[in-house]
Design a protein around this motif. Structure first.
Motif, PDB file in Angstrom:
ATOM      1  N   ARG A 139       0.954  -1.060   0.002  1.00 16.08           N
ATOM      2  CA  ARG A 139       0.008  -0.059  -0.129  1.00 16.08           C
ATOM      3  C   ARG A 139       1.064   1.256   0.082  1.00 16.08           C
ATOM      4  O   ARG A 139       1.835   1.392   0.764  1.00 16.08           O
ATOM      5  CB  ARG A 139      -0.792   0.109   1.237  1.00 16.08           C
ATOM      6  CG  ARG A 139      -2.016   1.177   1.079  1.00 16.08           C
ATOM      7  CD  ARG A 139      -2.784   1.420   2.392  1.00 16.08           C
ATOM      8  NE  ARG A 139      -3.755   2.427   2.121  1.00 16.08           N
ATOM      9  CZ  ARG A 139      -3.591   3.716   2.377  1.00 16.08           C
ATOM     10  NH1 ARG A 139      -2.425   4.303   2.477  1.00 16.08           N
ATOM     11  NH2 ARG A 139      -4.651   4.595   1.832  1.00 16.08           N
ATOM     12  N   ASN A 141       0.900   5.342   0.586  1.00 15.55           N
ATOM     13  CA  ASN A 141      -0.118   6.351   0.971  1.00 15.55           C
ATOM     14  C   ASN A 141      -0.469   7.207  -0.138  1.00 15.55           C
ATOM     15  O   ASN A 141       0.166   7.555  -1.174  1.00 15.55           O
ATOM     16  CB  ASN A 141       0.877   7.149   2.244  1.00 15.55           C
ATOM     17  CG  ASN A 141       0.478   6.611   3.338  1.00 15.55           C
ATOM     18  OD1 ASN A 141      -0.167   5.638   3.588  1.00 15.55           O
ATOM     19  ND2 ASN A 141       1.186   7.076   4.450  1.00 15.55           N
TER      20      ASN A 141
ATOM     21  N   GLU B  42      -4.298   6.090   5.614  1.00 14.57           N
ATOM     22  CA  GLU B  42      -5.196   4.932   5.147  1.00 14.57           C
ATOM     23  C   GLU B  42      -6.482   5.140   6.299  1.00 14.57           C
ATOM     24  O   GLU B  42      -7.610   5.147   5.787  1.00 14.57           O
ATOM     25  CB  GLU B  42      -4.533   3.509   5.321  1.00 14.57           C
ATOM     26  CG  GLU B  42      -5.742   2.722   4.896  1.00 14.57           C
ATOM     27  CD  GLU B  42      -5.089   1.258   4.892  1.00 14.57           C
ATOM     28  OE1 GLU B  42      -3.926   0.825   5.561  1.00 14.57           O
ATOM     29  OE2 GLU B  42      -5.695   0.347   3.987  1.00 14.57           O
ATOM     30  N   CYS B  45      -8.581   7.915   5.060  1.00 16.58           N
ATOM     31  CA  CYS B  45      -9.317   7.493   3.815  1.00 16.58           C
ATOM     32  C   CYS B  45     -10.268   6.714   4.227  1.00 16.58           C
ATOM     33  O   CYS B  45     -11.623   6.818   3.568  1.00 16.58           O
ATOM     34  CB  CYS B  45      -8.337   6.816   2.790  1.00 16.58           C
ATOM     35  SG  CYS B  45      -7.102   7.886   1.991  1.00 16.58           S
ATOM     36  N   GLU B  50     -13.465   6.948   1.480  1.00 10.92           N
ATOM     37  CA  GLU B  50     -12.606   7.045   0.187  1.00 10.92           C
ATOM     38  C   GLU B  50     -12.082   5.546   0.067  1.00 10.92           C
ATOM     39  O   GLU B  50     -11.737   5.178  -1.090  1.00 10.92           O
ATOM     40  CB  GLU B  50     -11.785   7.805   0.247  1.00 10.92           C
ATOM     41  CG  GLU B  50     -12.074   9.329   0.272  1.00 10.92           C
ATOM     42  CD  GLU B  50     -11.231  10.482   0.777  1.00 10.92           C
ATOM     43  OE1 GLU B  50     -11.610  11.575   0.752  1.00 10.92           O
ATOM     44  OE2 GLU B  50     -10.020  10.134   1.199  1.00 10.92           O
ATOM     45  N   GLU B  51     -11.731   4.644   1.358  1.00 11.59           N
ATOM     46  CA  GLU B  51     -11.404   3.433   0.945  1.00 11.59           C
ATOM     47  C   GLU B  51     -12.277   2.744   1.896  1.00 11.59           C
ATOM     48  O   GLU B  51     -13.066   3.218   2.767  1.00 11.59           O
ATOM     49  CB  GLU B  51      -9.874   3.259   1.621  1.00 11.59           C
ATOM     50  CG  GLU B  51      -8.925   3.965   0.607  1.00 11.59           C
ATOM     51  CD  GLU B  51      -7.391   3.728   0.859  1.00 11.59           C
ATOM     52  OE1 GLU B  51      -7.141   2.762   1.503  1.00 11.59           O
ATOM     53  OE2 GLU B  51      -6.657   4.343   0.528  1.00 11.59           O
TER      54      GLU B  51
END
Lengths: 212, 272
Positions: A139, A141, B42, B45, B50-51
Motif C-alpha cells: 500500500r 499512501n 489509510e 481514507c 474513500e477506502e
C-alpha cells in the motif's frame, strides 16, 4: 468453522479505491508511474536479500557476487548507505543518518541498524538457503508531501516474509509488515531529442509496523 | 436490530485471529495486511469513506456505518455493553455525516503526540511531545512542536498562579544580596520568583531544559493522534499491533464533550 471460512473468503474480495492526486504539481499518470516504480524498487530490494544471505560457506566468487548485490541494493536508497545532506522545508541544510533497516527475530522487533551493516551481517548469517517473498501486498499512501523543488516524500507499506534453513530445517520464518519512506524527485536531463523529465525514486528507512 | 446483527458479524471478524489453519501462508498474511489499517493516511481514507475495509459491499445500505465501526478498537465494546457502544458510535457516525466531516492532513484540528522517554537528573521521565501540521513560509507542509505534556514531573507548575517566592522590599538597596541564598536554597523552584503577572510557558521551559543539556532524550515509545474535528466530540487514535482483523491505527478512545470541554481538552494537550 464453516462460517469463519465464508467470512474470510468474503474478506478476500478487496475493494481497491482509485488514487487521487492531491496536488496539482503531479498528474494522475505521474502518480501511477511513481507507484509502479516504488513497488519495483521494493521488489528489487527484496530480490537481492536471498542472494546476499545464502549460503554460509560462500566461495570467493560467491562472496564477490554477494558484495555486488549489496552495492546494487544500496543504490536503491537515498544516501546509498551513507549519511546524507538534505534541505528541510524551511530551507535549512541538515544531515540525516544513513538509512536504517529494522527486522524481527522470533517475533520481536530488533533495533534499526544502518542498511550497509544489515546487508553485510546478512551475508555472514549461517544459513544454507534463504527465501524472501517478493511483495504480494503493497500500500502506498495517497498523499505524497511536496518538499519543494520537484521533490516529494511519502510512505509505502509491504509484507516481508523471510525464511531460512540450516541442516535442512527451517530455522527462521519471519513475516512482518514494513513501512518504507519513499523519496521522489522530478529531474530533467538533456537528450539528443531535447530535454526530458524523469522521476528519481529512492527508498529511505525501513521500519517494522507489525509482526505476524 | 440490523445494526446489532452487523455488530455480531464485526465481533466475529475481529476475534477471528487464527485463520492460518484455513488459508495458511501468504494468503492469510495478505488478508491480514489488507484489513490492517497501516497508516494514518489509510485511517483518514477509511474514515472519509474513500477506502473501505476489505469485503464490504458499497451497495449495502449500512456500508458507511460498517466501515466506520471497523475503525474502532474492538476492546471498546468490552468497556461498556454492546448496545451502548452501537448507540454511541452511531451518534458519532451521524454527526460526521451531518456535519460532512472529512479528515485531512492539512486540517488544523488534529495533533500527534509522541510519548517519549527522557533522562532528567539520572531518572527516566516520560513526556508527551505534541506535534501539529503546519505550513512553512515557503508554503510547504511540515510538522512542528506545539505542546509538551508531563512537565510537572520536572517541577513545572503553570497552573499555580498564586504560590510565589518573593524578595524583600528593601533588597534594591542591598544590591539584591538575598538572591545568593535564594539560588542556594530554592534553585529547584526558582520559577516561583516570577512576577504574579508572568505565566510560565511549557514549551520554553522544555526547550531550555533540552538545550541546556538538563533533559536528555532517551527513546520514542508510541504515538497517539488526537482529533478535534467532529463537533461535540474528541477522539484518539492509537496503533494496535495484533494478529487479527481489527488492527493498526484505530480509535482507542472517544468522548462526547461540550465546546468548552473540548477547549479544555485542547488546552490540556497543548499545556497552555
Amino acid at each position: 468453522m464453516k462460517t469463519n471460512k465464508l467470512i474470510l473468503l468474503f474478506l478476500l474480495f478487496i475493494t481497491a479505491g482509485g488514487i487521487k492526486a492531491q496536488t496539482q504539481l503531479m498528474t494522475e499518470e505521474e502518480r501511477e508511474y511513481i507507484e509502479q516504480n516504488v513497488i519495483m524498487k521494493i521488489n528489487d530490494f527484496l530480490s537481492y536479500l536471498p542472494n546476499i544471505a545464502a549460503k554460509s560457506d560462500k566461495s570467493a566468487e560467491e562472496k564477490e557476487l554477494a558484495y555486488h548485490y549489496i552495492d546494487q541494493a544500496l543504490e536503491l536508497f537515498i544516501g546509498k548507505g551513507e549519511n546524507y545532506e538534505y534541505k528541510d522545508q524551511a530551507g535549512n541544510w541538515r544531515w540525516h543518518d544513513a538509512v536504517t533497516m529494522q527486522t524481527t527475530s522470533r517475533g520481536r522487533a530488533n533495533r534499526p541498524q544502518p542498511m550497509k551493516r544489515y546487508l553485510r551481517r546478512l551475508m555472514a548469517l549461517p544459513y544454507q538457503h534463504v527465501e524472501v517473498d517478493t511483495c504480494s501486498a503493497v500500500r502506498i499512501n495517497k498523499r505524497l508531501h511536496h518538499l519543494g523543488n520537484g521533490k516529494y516524500v511519502g510512505s509505502a507499506y509491504f509484507i516481508q516474509a523471510f525464511r531460512a534453513t540450516r541442516d535442512g530445517k527451517l530455522v527462521v520464518n519471519d513475516v512482518d509488515a514494513k513501512q518504507v519512506t519513499i523519496y521522489v524527485e522530478k529531474r530533467t536531463i538533456d537528450t539528443p531529442n531535447g530535454e526530458k523529465d524523469y522521476w528519481l525514486i529512492q527508498l529511505g528507512d525501513i521500519k517494522i509496523k507489525t509482526d505476524w | 436490530m440490523k445494526k446489532i446483527a452487523c455488530l455480531s458479524l464485526i465481533i466475529l471478524l475481529v476475534i477471528n485471529a487464527n485463520a492460518q489453519s484455513i488459508f495458511g501462508g501468504q494468503d492469510y498474511h495478505n488478508v491480514l495486511f489488507a484489513e490492517y489499517v497501516k497508516s494514518c493516511d489509510e485511517f483518514m481514507c477509511r474514515f472519509n469513506g474513500e477506502e473501505s475495509f476489505p469485503g464490504l459491499n458499497r451497495k449495502d445500505s449500512l456500508w458507511k456505518w460498517k466501515n466506520f465501526v471497523l475503525l474502532f478498537d474492538y476492546q471498546l465494546i468490552t468497556k461498556t455493553d454492546s448496545s451502548t457502544f452501537i448507540k454511541e458510535v452511531t451518534q458519532i457516525h451521524d454527526e460526521v455525516q451531518a456535519s460532512k466531516i472529512r479528515l485531512a492532513y492539512e486540517s488544523d484540528q488534529w495533533y500527534a503526540e509522541l510519548r517519549t522517554e527522557f533522562i532528567f537528573q539520572k531518572k527516566t521521565i516520560e513526556l508527551g511531545v505534541v506535534f501539529q501540521p503546519e505550513i512553512t513560509p515557503k508554503q510547504l507542509e511540515c510538522w512542528t512542536i506545539s505542546g509538551i505534556n508531563g512537565l510537572e514531573k520536572l517541577g513545572y507548575n503553570a497552573a499555580d498562579t498564586v504560590s510565589r517566592l518573593v524578595i524583600s522590599p528593601e533588597q534594591h538597596e542591598a544590591d539584591f544580596t538575598e538572591l545568593d541564598g535564594d539560588f542556594k536554597y530554592h534553585a529547584k523552584e526558582f520559577s516561583r520568583f516570577r512576577s504574579y503577572h508572568s505565566d510560565l510557558d511549557a514549551l520554553s521551559y522544555f526547550f531550555a531544559l533540552v538545550e541546556s543539556g538538563c533533559l536528555k532524550y532517551s527513546k520514542r515509545l508510541y504515538v497517539t493522534f488526537h482529533f478535534f474535528n467532529i463537533p461535540s466530540y474528541v477522539f484518539r487514535v492509537n496503533h494496535f499491533d495484533r494478529k487479527m482483523s481489527n488492527s493498526g491505527w484505530l480509535i482507542s478512545e472517544y468522548k462526547k464533550v461540550s465546546e468548552q470541554e473540548k477547549e479544555r481538552e485542547l488546552n490540556k494537550l497543548l499545556t497552555r
